[in-house]
Write an enzyme that holds these catalytic residues in place. Structure first.
Site, mmCIF file in Angstrom:
data_model
loop_
_atom_site.group_PDB
_atom_site.id
_atom_site.type_symbol
_atom_site.label_atom_id
_atom_site.label_comp_id
_atom_site.label_asym_id
_atom_site.label_seq_id
_atom_site.Cartn_x
_atom_site.Cartn_y
_atom_site.Cartn_z
ATOM 1 N N LYS A 48 0.913 -1.257 -0.074
ATOM 2 C CA LYS A 48 0.149 0.024 -0.023
ATOM 3 C C LYS A 48 0.864 1.374 -0.052
ATOM 4 C CE LYS A 48 -3.526 -1.161 -0.577
ATOM 5 N NZ LYS A 48 -3.827 -1.729 -1.766
ATOM 6 N N HIS A 109 6.696 -7.395 -2.467
ATOM 7 C CA HIS A 109 6.574 -6.727 -0.931
ATOM 8 C C HIS A 109 7.704 -7.266 -0.082
ATOM 9 C CE1 HIS A 109 3.176 -4.259 -2.292
ATOM 10 N NE2 HIS A 109 2.227 -5.420 -2.241
ATOM 11 N N SER A 139 -4.231 2.882 4.678
ATOM 12 C CA SER A 139 -4.674 2.227 3.408
ATOM 13 C C SER A 139 -4.571 0.714 3.743
ATOM 14 C CB SER A 139 -3.323 2.711 2.547
ATOM 15 O OG SER A 139 -3.672 2.135 1.327
ATOM 16 N N TYR A 194 5.980 8.134 -1.726
ATOM 17 C CA TYR A 194 4.750 8.300 -2.026
ATOM 18 C C TYR A 194 4.406 9.819 -2.037
ATOM 19 C CZ TYR A 194 -0.306 7.891 -2.228
ATOM 20 O OH TYR A 194 -1.551 7.960 -2.805
HETATM 21 P P1 A3P Z 1 -5.207 4.713 -0.310
HETATM 22 O O1 A3P Z 1 -5.724 3.453 0.287
HETATM 23 O O2 A3P Z 1 -4.652 5.594 0.523
HETATM 24 O O3 A3P Z 1 -6.207 5.467 -1.295
HETATM 25 P P2 A3P Z 1 -0.439 -0.216 -3.738
HETATM 26 O O4 A3P Z 1 -0.492 0.120 -4.930
HETATM 27 O O5 A3P Z 1 1.058 -0.152 -3.103
HETATM 28 O O6 A3P Z 1 -1.101 -1.371 -3.245
HETATM 29 O O7 A3P Z 1 -0.924 0.956 -2.834
HETATM 30 C C1 A3P Z 1 -2.338 1.553 -2.983
HETATM 31 C C2 A3P Z 1 -2.412 2.777 -2.652
HETATM 32 O O8 A3P Z 1 -1.957 3.638 -3.647
HETATM 33 C C3 A3P Z 1 -3.816 3.373 -2.241
HETATM 34 O O9 A3P Z 1 -3.937 4.140 -1.330
HETATM 35 C C4 A3P Z 1 -4.204 3.878 -3.744
HETATM 36 O O10 A3P Z 1 -5.142 4.613 -3.867
HETATM 37 C C5 A3P Z 1 -2.870 4.428 -4.003
HETATM 38 N N1 A3P Z 1 -2.823 4.997 -5.272
HETATM 39 C C6 A3P Z 1 -2.880 4.130 -6.423
HETATM 40 N N2 A3P Z 1 -2.801 4.792 -7.525
HETATM 41 C C7 A3P Z 1 -2.393 5.903 -7.328
HETATM 42 C C8 A3P Z 1 -2.036 7.018 -7.963
HETATM 43 N N3 A3P Z 1 -2.224 7.288 -9.480
HETATM 44 N N4 A3P Z 1 -2.167 8.331 -7.488
HETATM 45 C C9 A3P Z 1 -2.163 8.309 -6.071
HETATM 46 N N5 A3P Z 1 -2.296 7.541 -5.234
HETATM 47 C C10 A3P Z 1 -2.681 6.106 -5.936
#
Ligand code: A3P
Length: 296
Positions: A48, A109, A139, A194
């Site tokens: 996440k 991961h 998240s 991030y």
């Molecule tokens: P949130 O749950 O805070 O919205 P991963 O891809 O490592 O699983 O991470 C998922 C997290 O990254 C989620 O956070 C998701 O919404 C966010 N995310 C995915 N694509 C994104 C983007 N283009 N810009 C910003 N956040 C993004």
């Protein structure tokens, strides 16, 4: 195996002290033995932290911003998830890798010490993305509510404790971000945040471009920034994980593309939890100086 037989919230089994879902732990020897090609790229994150976003940026950079080319398949098919094993329709990472020619961009991961040594022996490029602990935790909580293969999240206050103690799937966030940070110069790891990507996505896309040694025009960079915005990715069926339907991902509980914001933790931590978390954070992070921002 039948999908239904694999539909379970997997228990966690420690591998060298790191709790991993049982299907990963039981298969760990073959994961450890995986030999990448020197041209393969590793994208490593604590769950996440912005994995999917980074995978999309990388794919677009490698395809000169061609949106259609990057809609050829859903994210986990374009970019294999090294250690995952099902359930269908999620392909097993190792099986999928066997069907693909290098160069591939591979998601993991795994904490640094559990990454197959072949990646370092072959000097594979590695992008690590770190996200501030509190937002990462929030998240992960919502993800554990909707991902029916992950252990039950349980009540929020206990989840915060489990995060602090490193008892979630893939272990301690603290050890994870530190492990890659300590090795980043040694192993030529591009260590991203991030929060930097949110603040100035163009700057970070350009940073990834230089690291990958590819060159795309300014116009294409603008296009990639646009295509990898949260809103665009949320609407993109090849990037928003709608490929994994209920009952595996229960999108009605929480969306994979949930909020995509910095600071959402403020909506979830009570003042007391915040204080407790902060005290513990200082203790756990006192031996490193990783420039996380937006903590308060
Ligand atoms: P949130 O749950 O805070 O919205 P991963 O891809 O490592 O699983 O991470 C998922 C997290 O990254 C989620 O956070 C998701 O919404 C966010 N995310 C995915 N694509 C994104 C983007 N283009 N810009 C910003 N956040 C993004």
């Amino acid at each position: 195996k039948k999908a239904s037989a694999l539909l379970t919230r997997f228990p966690l089994i420690p591998v060298r002290g790191v709790p991993l879902m049982s299907h990963i732990a039981e298969n760990f020897d073959s994961i450890w033995a995986f030999r990448p090609d020197p041209s393969d790229l590793l994208i490593a994150t604590y769950p996440k932290a912005g994995t999917t976003w980074t995978q999309e940026i990388v794919d677009l950079l490698l395809h000169n911003g061609d949106a259609d080319a990057c809609k050829r398949a859903p994210t986990p098919v374009r970019s294999p998830f090294l250690e995952i094993y099902g359930p269908p329709p999620i392909p097993s990472g190792l099986d999928l890798l066997k069907t693909m020619d290098p160069p591939r961009f591979i998601k993991t991961h795994l904490p640094f010490q559990l990454v197959p040594p072949g990646f370092w022996e072959n000097k594979c490029k590695t992008i690590y993305v770190a996200r501030n602990a509190r937002d990462n935790l929030v998240s992960y909580y919502f993800f554990d509510c909707m991902n029916m293969t992950q252990p039950e999240p349980g009540p929020w206050p206990e989840y915060v404790q489990k995060f602090m103690r490193g008892e979630l799937s893939w272990g301690s966030w603290y050890d994870h971000v530190k492990g890659y940070w300590r090795e980043k110069d040694n192993k030529n790891i591009l260590y991203l945040f991030y929060e930097d990507m949110k603040e100035n996505p163009r700057r970070e896309v350009e940073r990834i471009m230089r690291y990958l040694d590819v060159s795309v025009s300014d116009e294409v960079i603008s296009k990639i920034v646009e295509l990898t915005s949260f809103e665009k990715m949320k609407d993109n069926p090849m990037a928003n994980y709608s490929c994994i339907p209920a009952p595996v991902f229960d999108h009605s509980k929480s969306s994979f593309m949930r909020k995509g914001k910095v600071g959402d933790w403020k909506n979830h931590f009570t003042p007391q939890q915040q204080k407790m978390f902060e005290d513990d954070y200082k203790e756990q992070m006192k031996d490193v100086d990783i420039p996380f921002r937006n903590l308060i």
